[in-house]
Design a protein around this motif. Structure first.
Motif, PDB file in Angstrom:
ATOM      1  N   ALA A  76      46.071  -0.984 -25.088  1.00  0.00           N
ATOM      2  CA  ALA A  76      45.586  -0.083 -25.968  1.00  0.00           C
ATOM      3  C   ALA A  76      44.548  -1.792 -26.814  1.00  0.00           C
ATOM      4  O   ALA A  76      44.052  -1.401 -27.501  1.00  0.00           O
ATOM      5  N   LEU A  77      45.133  -2.449 -25.563  1.00  0.00           N
ATOM      6  CA  LEU A  77      44.336  -4.246 -25.959  1.00  0.00           C
ATOM      7  C   LEU A  77      43.408  -3.994 -25.069  1.00  0.00           C
ATOM      8  O   LEU A  77      41.930  -4.068 -26.207  1.00  0.00           O
ATOM      9  N   GLU A  98      40.169  -2.370 -27.607  1.00  0.00           N
ATOM     10  CA  GLU A  98      39.662  -2.734 -28.462  1.00  0.00           C
ATOM     11  C   GLU A  98      38.459  -3.107 -28.375  1.00  0.00           C
ATOM     12  O   GLU A  98      38.176  -3.790 -26.824  1.00  0.00           O
ATOM     13  N   ILE A 142      39.168 -10.555 -32.231  1.00  0.00           N
ATOM     14  CA  ILE A 142      39.528  -9.050 -32.308  1.00  0.00           C
ATOM     15  C   ILE A 142      41.216  -9.770 -31.773  1.00  0.00           C
ATOM     16  O   ILE A 142      42.370  -8.701 -32.641  1.00  0.00           O
ATOM     17  N   PRO A 143      41.364  -9.770 -30.701  1.00  0.00           N
ATOM     18  CA  PRO A 143      43.018 -10.130 -30.170  1.00  0.00           C
ATOM     19  C   PRO A 143      43.836 -10.687 -31.345  1.00  0.00           C
ATOM     20  O   PRO A 143      44.718  -9.750 -31.438  1.00  0.00           O
ATOM     21  N   GLN A 151      43.835 -10.335 -35.106  1.00  0.00           N
ATOM     22  CA  GLN A 151      43.746  -8.893 -35.316  1.00  0.00           C
ATOM     23  C   GLN A 151      44.645  -7.442 -35.324  1.00  0.00           C
ATOM     24  O   GLN A 151      44.956  -7.125 -35.753  1.00  0.00           O
ATOM     25  N   TRP A 152      44.489  -7.927 -33.772  1.00  0.00           N
ATOM     26  CA  TRP A 152      44.891  -6.330 -33.245  1.00  0.00           C
ATOM     27  C   TRP A 152      46.356  -6.414 -33.107  1.00  0.00           C
ATOM     28  O   TRP A 152      47.262  -6.102 -33.419  1.00  0.00           O
ATOM     29  N   ARG A 173      47.896  -5.899 -36.624  1.00  0.00           N
ATOM     30  CA  ARG A 173      48.375  -4.179 -36.847  1.00  0.00           C
ATOM     31  C   ARG A 173      49.055  -3.863 -35.779  1.00  0.00           C
ATOM     32  O   ARG A 173      49.741  -3.021 -36.034  1.00  0.00           O
ATOM     33  N   HIS A 174      48.855  -3.902 -34.736  1.00  0.00           N
ATOM     34  CA  HIS A 174      50.533  -3.329 -33.823  1.00  0.00           C
ATOM     35  C   HIS A 174      51.488  -4.119 -34.156  1.00  0.00           C
ATOM     36  O   HIS A 174      52.129  -3.043 -33.600  1.00  0.00           O
TER      37      HIS A 174
END
Length: 424
Positions: free
Chosen positions: A34-35, A38, A66-67, A69-70, A73-74
């Protein structure tokens, strides 16, 4: 493509937060996939242990945020929740950090060897998820070589002290003679295996191994002279234990306050010593509030660990010197990826010329020309084609006095430095 290492560990975040961002081993492959999916993330690896959660990512320019933020969120965290606990390393600092992690220099127990196996597991998960590109794959291979070199060339691994050993040593401080203690081990992974080995060496009176898979518990118990029970039967055996050491991958507590209260009533308040090495925690934190129960979490092992750290500082300095050199070597390889290599173009042009001339030579033979004539044509034509442009440039250099180019040509063609450039 910028390389980023983003994470938190035992030095930057409390266990209550570390357990929230830990990745379930069974879901690790899906998470790294999933990462990698992104926008702007071109390669990824996730390292998640009891002491750290780290993302290693190669990102496109402009996607550096992005990492994080992910990660928020994850794990369903509000933006900014992790800001004060996270560290971030870029490029060569990220490389150095990975080397230090894999060699145990960044571990709670300085030099502990288990982390290298965990890095290798993370690598295999990322490969299985097809989340690695050439730069990160090469970094991991280099990391394993560096870790081996550090273990071989320094004493960082001498008299290894693991978290499991530290837990047993702490138990010894409470129970002067483990030969009189019944020890319950919950789990059957590497940490519990190490604990069982240390306890067997100390000749603990009785050893019980509880695990979700009974067969695995039976195998471990048989190796160390204990006996096994299913995890579902844990409440019936908890009261037998003077010492409990737990390390599983469960996402929720296995040992509840109610279970311990019932066990203590059965024990008639005889003290119980408990060590919870797991992240997320296996034993409910409120158990520590019970009388005659002494619960230690992984962060409570720090005093014993600090003694070990002081004894290994000299070896750690030697290891850091090796790492600094290897960081430079990896970064040189990484920089080379961005430099256009004209050798590839030269080979492509040469192969194109070869194919053209070879086709003409074959046609000559097909039309009845002698083979010697076709071979002479092939050799002369191919030589002229390959040397035409370099010869023209060298003639211009000779006329203009461009000695740098003339000497470079000598080196390029493997001529002696003191030899005259051939008259081309």
């Amino acid at each position: 493509m910028p390389l980023i290492a983003l994470g938190l560990n035992h030095l930057t975040a409390p266990v209550s937060l570390r357990e929230r961002v830990a990745f379930d081993p069974d879901a690790a492959a899906a998470a790294v996939r999933a990462l990698r999916g992104e926008p702007g993330v071109e390669e990824a690896l996730i390292l998640s242990t009891c002491n750290r959660t780290e993302l290693y990512v190669g990102v496109a320019a402009g996607a550096e945020g992005i990492p994080q933020q992910w990660l928020n969120r994850h794990h369903h965290l509000t933006p900014g929740k992790l800001d004060e606990f996270l560290y971030r390393h870029d490029e060569q600092d990220a490389v150095r950090h990975m080397f230090r992690v894999a060699t145990g220099l960044d571990s709670m127990v300085l030099g502990e060897p288990q982390i290298l196996g965990q890095v290798k597991d993370a690598y295999q998960q990322a490969r299985a998820a097809q989340a690695l590109g050439a730069p990160l794959d090469r970094l991991l291979q280099h990391t394993f070589a560096v870790a081996k070199r550090v273990r071989t060339d320094t004493r960082i691994g001498a008299h290894t002290v693991s978290v499991a050993f530290t837990a047993v040593r702490l138990a010894e401080q409470v129970f002067a003679d483990l030969k009189e203690a019944c020890v319950l081990l919950i789990g059957a992974g590497d940490t519990i295996e190490l604990a069982a080995r240390h306890l067997a060496d100390k000749q603990a009176r009785r050893l019980i191994v509880a695990n979700r898979t009974l067969e695995t518990a039976q195998e471990l118990a048989a190796r160390h002279g204990g006996y096994a029970v299913a995890l579902a039967d844990l409440p019936q055996h908890l009261a037998e234990a003077d010492i409990v050491i737990s390390s599983t991958a469960a996402r929720t507590p296995i040992v509840t306050r109610a279970m311990v209260e019932q066990a203590m009533a059965t024990r008639r308040r005889k003290p119980m010593f408990m060590v919870d090495i797991a992240v997320p925690r296996d034993i409910e934190a409120s158990v520590a509030e019970l009388s005659d129960v002494y619960l230690y979490g992984i962060d409570d092992l720090q005093q014993v660990i600090d003694e070990n750290r002081r004894s290994r500082q000299a070896a750690a300095r030697e290891a850091d010197a090796i790492i600094d050199l290897q960081v430079d070597r990896y970064m040189a390889w990484r920089r080379a990826l961005t430099v256009h290599n004209p050798a590839l173009d030269i080979r492509q042009h040469a192969e194109t010329y070869r194919d053209e001339v070879l086709e003409k030579a074959r046609a000559m033979i097909a039309h009845g020309k002698p083979a010697d004539e076709a071979l002479a044509f092939l050799a002369n034509t191919l030589t002229n084609k390959l040397l035409h442009h370099p010869s023209a440039r060298l003639r211009e250099a000779a006329l203009s006095g461009d000695m740098d180019l003339l000497h470079a040509a000598g080196r390029l063609y493997g001529l002696d430095d003191d030899a005259n450039t051939p008259n081309l």
